[in-house]
Design a protein around this motif. Structure first.
Motif: not given
Lengths: 433, 441
Positions: A346, A350-351, A353, A384, A386, A397, A416, A418, B241-242
């Motif tokens: 990401t 993490g919004k 991926w 990040q 994953r 996380t 994870i 960052t 996801c967020k």
């Protein structure tokens, strides 16, 4: 050979001999040298002296074949070294240093860059005076010389070795700025060795032999208890790494390889293997290498290394040195339970991926390399990675881990990571909501 | 080139002669394999070299399909039988049930004497620890706290672990030098320090099994398969996801990274130990780095009044006997470059020795004014008998004696408790001597 005095000033900035090159130096240098701007080609304002001027290596003769009988890296790579954190331990003898992951690519760690962890310094063992004994619950206690070991059939396997304390400094929060320090207690090499099974069969394990206890020949006489199933499965008694003899700091002349399990069990300078009917509960499996949970109870025998990944570039020690445009993001992933079929990346914390591209051999319990190429827009990034492993496990996380374990576990932190990258391309170790 | 062919010829039988050189080079790693397996393995390897997409499950399976190293019925007949004396020499391990313990005993008071002599320089007289060395006593009731103190009394589940570890690996730098009775005594003293036994306690191979450790029930088997593996497996969110992402912690706030500008200044507040306290927290022990006192060597004027200097000169004739050369060099002041080089070498010593303002005795004595001082005379430091004797016999630390000692401490002064292997290079020795000389007194 004579060397024009101004040559050092003309070399490209990335060739800095400075052991800790400043990122400001990198950036100004890259721009001054006419680095790519915005990913579109720009016309040169003036001819590049790297082309128009005769460089000394183009004109004069270099060293002959007798000058470097054991080759070492270019003088311009002198900053690529293992580093330690002085304040971490009481002294440098019982201590650890870290692999410079941000300077490496592919999946193999060069022998001289494999991180070190000793409990009594580097034992300098004379191979002619080294013996491997197998005793305890066996039909015939045996002694092998190195020559004896070399007469057993061998196997070649690539495995990662990760210290259980890798990333242990990050349990309570972001602390060290650089993947060398946050993730560098790992290396990945090809071992050549004899399956431990063959040696145990040679001695004949009795039916009540359920555990083995390998022991090192250094002044800490390191010991760990390992269940017989693992010993008979994939453990190796290895004498070569990446084709050459083990380095002294990695257990020369012979070490145990315990694939996928925490590095402390891979006994170096292996001199003895005892077979028993129960574990020994020695120091490194009671006082150390047990994982204290926040209810005051500790997990023991946490052998397997959970799936984990980290972006090695960009990272705090490896900032983005160009402006907007095509950017290569890369990193490594591994699992003590299998292979790595997939890594997600990401750019926004993490919004969203994206599936990274895996490249290079995929071996069981080995490091894997991933890439994600993207056009950087010059704005801040929250990077990040994953990883997924072949059992279906997905890297959690850090907060997922803390929710179960608290912050006092020390070991097995596979959360994870960052990196925050700012507009200037500089990266910092952070945690996000 | 023909060398390759010659090597391969026997292994590959008649077929080798028709192979091209390219094939030979590609194949040289797998000569021991039967032909069909070899072909498929080479194919798999080639597939890896030229892969454009990620390696498929098939390539992985092919690579892993390699047959294992062959076993032989009845074994290979290699090695020889171990003799009972050989097993006895190496098989020193102890288990929780006492298996492996030699006959012997030791009481708390004997233990205190041995501990103070051989262990306290790192662990402290009462197991409270010096510097960043492990704390051995106290900490009971802290395991659920934010900063747990894990000691023998608060954490270790089995007494056998203490006995075994002390016996196999301690004292640090002089492993396996303790007699079984000394180990029993030290173990008894450690139990006493942790309030597990009274001061009249004697530990022996017979009484061993009766001791129960406070945290014996504080451990459980690895439960990750139940608590984590399922919870952390399955589909992973890929999009949306967020809603919001905020930075909650930054390493730069307390940058302790080596080489960073901020790092060196803030180290004191954030020292941690890799295995003991691997979390950011204020150090309750002083970081090793503090042992290097300041960047500038102490000015000789500042140190001239230090009590140690008087003591060294009063004690005697010995100090005056120091070679004139050393005195001359000292007054002229050592070469600054050499001093700087020596400061770098001193990092090897800084875990145990301090110099400069406020230098204190740690696991080694403070070293201000060491050059020209009679051996074994730093106030308040507990020297080995060997070093005290050497001082009484007139040993003075001058260039010559320091060079001999630093090259191989234990050979030069048999019985010293300085657990340091020695400096290999003469240059390092010269440099560090110059650095120490610059520290004044």
């Amino acid at each position: 050979m004579s060397r024009p005095a101004d040559m050092d000033d003309k070399r490209t900035p990335s060739m800095s001999k400075d052991p800790a090159p400043s990122r400001r130096g990198f950036l100004t240098g890259a721009l001054a040298a006419g680095g790519a701007i915005a990913g579109s080609r720009v016309a040169a304002q003036s001819p590049d002296p790297a082309i128009t001027e005769l460089q000394p290596w183009m004109q004069y003769l270099g060293d002959g074949v007798d000058a470097r009988p054991y080759g070492t890296p270019s003088q311009y790579e002198a900053h690529v070294i293992r580093r330690n954190v002085e304040w971490l331990t009481a002294d440098p003898v019982s201590s650890v240093n870290f692999t410079p992951l941000h300077e490496l690519d592919g999946i193999i760690t060069p022998n001289g860059l494999c991180f070190e962890r000793h409990h009594a310094g580097i034992a300098e063992v004379d191979p002619t005076a080294h013996r491997l004994m197998i005793n305890g619950l066996v039909d015939k206690p045996l002694v092998f010389t190195m020559q004896d070991l070399m007469r057993f059939p061998r196997e070649n396997r690539v495995y990662f070795l990760e210290c259980a304390a890798n990333s242990g400094m990050e349990w309570a929060g972001a602390q060290l700025n650089g993947c060398q320090y946050t993730h560098g207690m790992i290396h990945n090499v090809m071992y050549t060795g004899v399956p431990l099974r063959l040696l145990l069969e040679e001695a004949g394990v009795k039916t009540n032999g359920k555990w083995i206890m390998p022991e090192g020949a250094d002044a800490s006489a390191m010991t760990r208890s390992i269940p017989i199933e693992k010993a008979m499965d994939d453990c190796l008694v290895a004498f070569k790494m990446n084709g050459e003899a083990l380095r002294p700091e990695q257990g020369y002349p012979v070490r145990l390889v315990v694939p996928g399990w925490e590095g402390n069990m891979w006994i170096k300078w292996l001199r003895r293997i005892e077979v028993g009917d129960q574990p020994w509960h020695h120091r490194e499996e009671t006082s150390k290498y047990t994982d204290l949970l926040d209810n005051g109870i500790a997990r023991r025998f946490t052998w397997e290394m959970d799936a984990k990944s980290v972006i090695t570039n960009p990272s705090p020690q490896a900032p983005i040195l160009h402006s907007k445009g095509p950017t290569v993001l890369t990193g490594v992933a591994w699992s003590g339970r299998g292979t790595i079929p997939r890594v997600d990346v990401t750019l926004d914390g993490g919004k969203n991926w994206h599936e990274a591209r895996m490249s290079g051999p995929s071996f069981d319990k080995s490091m894997h390399r991933f890439y994600f190429e993207f056009d950087w827009d010059g704005k801040p990034l929250l990077l990040q990675s994953r990883t997924h492993d072949s059992t279906g496990y997905v890297q959690p996380t850090k907060n997922d881990l803390r929710a179960i374990r608290g912050e006092n576990s020390i070991y097995h932190n596979n959360g994870i990571q960052t990196w925050h990258v700012n507009e200037r391309g500089e990266a910092e170790n952070v945690e996000v909501s | 080139m023909s060398k390759f062919l010659k090597i391969l010829a026997p292994a590959s039988a008649g077929t080798a002669s028709v192979l091209t050189l390219a094939y030979v080079l590609a194949d040289q790693f797998v000569v021991d394999m039967p032909a069909p397996a070899r072909v498929s393995f080479v194919a798999a390897a080639n597939a890896q070299e030229t892969e454009a997409p990620a390696p498929t499950a098939e390539t992985v399976a092919q690579a892993n399909a390699e047959p294992p190293a062959p076993a032989r019925d009845g074994g290979y007949g290699l090695g020889r039988e171990a003799l009972p004396e050989e097993i006895a020499a190496w098989d020193i391990d102890i288990r929780p049930d006492g298996q492996g313990l030699p006959v012997g005993s030791g009481d708390v008071w004997t233990g205190e004497e041995v501990f103070v002599e051989k262990c306290a320089s790192c662990h402290g007289d009462f197991g409270e620890a010096v510097g960043r060395w492990p704390q051995l006593a106290g900490g009971q009731g802290t395991l659920e706290r934010k900063d747990p103190v894990k000691t023998i009394g608060s954490y270790w589940p089995y007494l056998s672990t203490v006995w075994d570890y002390v016996h196999r690996a301690m004292p640090f730098g002089d492993a396996q030098s303790l007699t079984p009775d000394e180990v029993y005594a030290i173990t008894a003293y450690l139990l006493y320090l942790n309030n597990i036994v009274e001061d009249d306690f004697e530990l022996s191979n017979e009484s061993f099994a009766e001791v129960e450790m406070p945290n014996a029930e504080g451990f459980k088997p690895d439960d990750r398969p139940e608590t984590e593996l399922t919870a952390f497996s399955g589909e992973a969110c890929m999009e949306g996801c967020k809603d919001e992402v905020e930075i909650t912690m930054r390493a730069a706030v307390l940058d302790v990274t080596p080489g960073s500008d901020e790092g060196d200044a803030d180290v004191e507040d954030t020292a941690i130990e890799v295995e003991e306290q691997a979390a950011a927290q204020p150090a309750d022990a002083e970081p090793a780095e503090e042992a290097v006192a300041g960047d500038q060597p102490t000015a000789p004027e500042d140190a001239a009044v230090a009590g140690e200097a008087d003591k060294a000169s009063v004690e005697g004739a010995d100090a005056e006997a120091a070679p004139a050369e050393a005195v001359v060099e000292a007054s002229a002041g050592p070469d600054p470059e050499l001093v700087a080089a020596g400061e770098r070498v001193f990092k090897k010593c800084a875990a145990c020795h301090q110099v400069g303002d406020n230098a204190k005795n740690r696991s080694g004595p403070q070293l201000n004014g060491i050059v020209g001082r009679t051996a074994g005379t730093v106030e308040g430091f507990r020297y080995s008998g060997a070093l005290e004797e050497a001082g009484a016999d007139g040993l003075v630390w001058d260039h010559e004696s320091l060079a001999g000692f630093l090259a191989d401490p234990r050979a030069y002064l048999k019985g010293t408790k300085m657990s340091f292997a020695g400096l290999r290079s003469d240059e390092d020795i010269t440099a560090i001597t110059a650095f120490l000389e610059a520290q004044g007194e």
